[in-house]
Design an enzyme around this catalytic site. Structure first.
Site: not given
Length: 330
Positions: A166, A245, A274, A292
């Site tokens: 990523i 995260r 979350e 998210h």
């Protein structure tokens, strides 16, 4: 005596890769879990799920059974030899506990890359240009009134904390904007693996970056990797993006730094607890927040499901797995 049909238990239904799922049903018994809680699952696993071979799960599976921690893993029957997760991050699962029980864990690292990088760059540009206060102002009927200035991306230094798939995809997307990318990993990467980005120390990345993108997995070593001490080392007016995260950031420290102006803005897709979000972040217009959505596209979710289903297919057929987690690679 006829061979037992492999039993795959799905903690979430397949919604996109339905043709792949139909093919899998030809070689395995596939059921979606009906347990409504962790405790109920523990009861069911000694009864109707006593002979499961494979578990298929997603990042939303914790809503039923909580984390797949050591306590959860030890409840699984001896027939269960594989857990196929359809995401790239697997901090909800204990790979060491799996190993101890002879269970191999797989994940879907490649499927999430493009969509997550796309969203990271959207957050980066939105936070840099201070779009969230402008959007709120517009909806309040104050067309451009009281809206602070944003900043251009050209020549800004982007510090990528965790240069993996990523991170490299984010760098590639940022190059046309004239953004200069540096990175920090636990150790320097080969030039091709770093996509040509310069390796710098953790301290240098913090102190010299105009924008910091968090792309590390969550583990014991990265929890609250960015806290008050690290924020104090950053440039005044830094922008922080997190699509990894939530707990990598100390949200309370981030909220305080936003309020003081030390941090100019943040773009967050993930949160420490979350679905609960820090109230101070929610109330601060300079926090560009989304729920998210990093992989929340039809195409990406289909790719994630396809990868996990292929791992499940190979598992029941005794074929080499497509993507075991690094801890379980042979």
């Amino acid at each position: 005596m006829a061979a037992r049909t492999p039993f795959i238990l799905f903690f979430n239904p397949v919604r996109h890769a339905t043709a792949r799922f139909a093919e899998l049903q030809k070689i395995a018994r596939c059921e979606v879990v009906t347990s409504k809680s962790r405790e109920e699952f523990f009861r069911d696993v000694s009864g109707k799920y006593k002979d499961i071979s494979v578990i298929y799960r997603t990042s939303a599976s914790g809503a039923v059974a909580g984390n797949f921690d050591a306590d959860f893993i030890k409840q699984l029957p001896p027939t269960c030899k594989f857990i196929c997760h359809n995401g790239a991050g697997y901090d909800q699962i204990d790979p060491d506990a799996c190993s101890e029980r002879g269970i191999t864990l797989t994940y879907a690292p490649d499927a999430v890359t493009e969509a997550t990088a796309d969203l990271a760059v959207w957050l980066l540009l939105g936070a840099l240009r201070q779009l969230n206060p402008a959007l709120n102002s517009l909806r309040a009927g104050n067309f451009k009134k009281g809206v602070d200035f944003g900043r251009d991306p050209q020549s800004k230094v982007l510090g990528v904390l965790g240069m993996g798939r990523i991170g490299r995809a984010i760098k590639a997307r940022c190059e046309p904007f004239g953004i200069v990318t540096r990175y920090h990993n636990r150790r320097p990467l080969a030039a091709e693996s770093a996509a040509g980005a310069e390796y710098v120390s953790f301290e240098k990345l913090l102190s010299e970056s105009d924008i910091i993108s968090v792309n590390v997995p969550l583990n014991a070593g990265t929890r609250h990797l960015i806290g008050p001490k690290e924020i104090a080392m950053m440039k005044d007016g830094v922008v922080i993006i997190n699509t990894a995260r939530g707990a990598v950031l100390d949200e309370a420290a981030v909220a305080e730094a936003l309020e003081s102006g030390k941090i100019a803005s943040v773009g967050l897709d993930v949160y420490e607890k979350e679905p609960i979000i820090n109230e101070r972040l929610l109330k601060n217009e300079k926090a560009l927040l989304i729920p998210h959505l990093g992989t929340h596209t039809y195409e990406t979710l289909e790719k994630m499901e396809t990868c996990a289903l292929e791992n499940a297919r190979r598992a029941v057929l005794g074929l080499p797995l497509l993507t075991p987690v690094p801890e379980h690679e042979q």
